[in-house]
Design an enzyme around this catalytic site. Sequence first.
Site, PDB file in Angstrom:
ATOM      1  N   ASN A  10      37.379  31.005  54.175  1.00  0.00           N
ATOM      2  CA  ASN A  10      38.425  30.162  54.754  1.00  0.00           C
ATOM      3  C   ASN A  10      38.794  30.794  56.090  1.00  0.00           C
ATOM      4  OD1 ASN A  10      40.709  28.775  55.456  1.00  0.00           O
ATOM      5  ND2 ASN A  10      41.951  29.459  53.709  1.00  0.00           N
ATOM      6  N   LYS A  12      40.745  29.722  58.252  1.00  0.00           N
ATOM      7  CA  LYS A  12      42.130  29.410  58.637  1.00  0.00           C
ATOM      8  C   LYS A  12      42.163  28.929  60.097  1.00  0.00           C
ATOM      9  CE  LYS A  12      43.740  32.417  54.979  1.00  0.00           C
ATOM     10  NZ  LYS A  12      44.756  33.322  54.450  1.00  0.00           N
ATOM     11  N   HIS A  95      46.297  25.058  49.528  1.00  0.00           N
ATOM     12  CA  HIS A  95      46.406  26.482  49.877  1.00  0.00           C
ATOM     13  C   HIS A  95      47.880  26.849  50.005  1.00  0.00           C
ATOM     14  CE1 HIS A  95      46.111  30.248  52.033  1.00  0.00           C
ATOM     15  NE2 HIS A  95      44.858  30.314  51.640  1.00  0.00           N
ATOM     16  N   GLU A  97      49.419  28.567  52.055  1.00  0.00           N
ATOM     17  CA  GLU A  97      49.965  28.460  53.416  1.00  0.00           C
ATOM     18  C   GLU A  97      50.364  27.015  53.723  1.00  0.00           C
ATOM     19  OE1 GLU A  97      46.702  30.466  55.326  1.00  0.00           O
ATOM     20  OE2 GLU A  97      47.363  32.353  54.431  1.00  0.00           O
ATOM     21  N   GLU A 165      44.923  32.424  44.023  1.00  0.00           N
ATOM     22  CA  GLU A 165      45.269  33.268  45.161  1.00  0.00           C
ATOM     23  C   GLU A 165      46.738  33.671  45.052  1.00  0.00           C
ATOM     24  OE1 GLU A 165      42.398  32.478  48.694  1.00  0.00           O
ATOM     25  OE2 GLU A 165      44.132  31.181  48.873  1.00  0.00           O
ATOM     26  N   GLY A 171      46.209  38.378  52.840  1.00  0.00           N
ATOM     27  CA  GLY A 171      46.364  39.015  54.138  1.00  0.00           C
ATOM     28  C   GLY A 171      47.156  40.310  54.114  1.00  0.00           C
ATOM     29  N   SER A 211      42.854  39.187  49.899  1.00  0.00           N
ATOM     30  CA  SER A 211      42.393  40.517  50.322  1.00  0.00           C
ATOM     31  C   SER A 211      41.073  40.939  49.687  1.00  0.00           C
ATOM     32  CB  SER A 211      43.483  41.566  50.056  1.00  0.00           C
ATOM     33  OG  SER A 211      44.642  41.277  50.834  1.00  0.00           O
TER      34      SER A 211
HETATM   35  P1  13P Z   1      42.717  37.063  52.943  1.00  0.00           P
HETATM   36  O1  13P Z   1      41.316  37.270  52.413  1.00  0.00           O
HETATM   37  O2  13P Z   1      42.834  37.252  54.411  1.00  0.00           O
HETATM   38  O3  13P Z   1      43.714  37.835  52.142  1.00  0.00           O
HETATM   39  O4  13P Z   1      43.069  35.507  52.715  1.00  0.00           O
HETATM   40  C1  13P Z   1      42.848  34.945  51.475  1.00  0.00           C
HETATM   41  C2  13P Z   1      43.010  33.487  51.582  1.00  0.00           C
HETATM   42  O5  13P Z   1      44.108  32.981  51.783  1.00  0.00           O
HETATM   43  C3  13P Z   1      41.802  32.651  51.478  1.00  0.00           C
HETATM   44  O6  13P Z   1      42.120  31.305  51.343  1.00  0.00           O
END
Ligand code: 13P
Length: 249
Positions: A10, A12, A95, A97, A165, A171, A211
Amino acid sequence: MSRTMLIAGNWKMNGLTADGKALAALVAAGSSEAGCDLLVCPPATLIGTVGAALAGSSVSLGAQDCHGAESGAHTGDVSAEMLADAGCGFVIVGHSERRADHGESDETVHAKAQAAHRAGLIAVICVGETEAERDAGQAEAVVAGQIGGSLPQNATAANTVIAYEPVWAIGTGRTPTAEDVQAMHSHMRATVAASHGGDFAGQVRLLYGGSVKPGNAAELMGLADVDGALVGGASLVAEDFLAIATHCP
Ligand code: 13P
């Protein structure tokens, strides 16, 4: 029941044309070494560019979100049909976010997953608890509630992937223990067995995200109920993304 592992990137809101093209080309070039399915989900602006760079490789193309409707007066949104038309085979929905930044409810995510299925896309439905919810001992209940509210009743293991997740692991460089990940995935499989039956539960792929890095991938990907990873930051470095894929059992 054997489930083919899936390592999904992803990206982002990262990447301009030149970066996206170069990253996708490196992933495509290294993909033959991967013993699992690979998927990259660039930002919407790069779907065409990345699709062209992946052409001829086995790497799948996905998007990061879609609207629930097929078309209409929804300024700034993109429909699942548009994503399919642009070459996508997958779309991430729900997601954390988007749930946080755009106030997406389980009902919204459910509509997006249905839209994905309507357009012939595989929906990657994301769920996961916040740190406060985990500390309060509610992680399993929260995740079960999100699955119950977001997973369409007629979903199949062929058109749906579920990604766990934990919000606090995204992150941050922090991950749950391997025991906690396995316990949650086992609980998720039991949850979908109750709602969608044993065949679905046995076949649906459950990804872990938060992560994931080359250094922790072997342990996480080796867990019985983990069928792959949804990778954020590490998916922006082709070498790291491909290294994670080499840890698929
Ligand atoms: P990270 O791997 O940067 O922690 O992000 C995970 C994520 O949100 C994947 O959709």
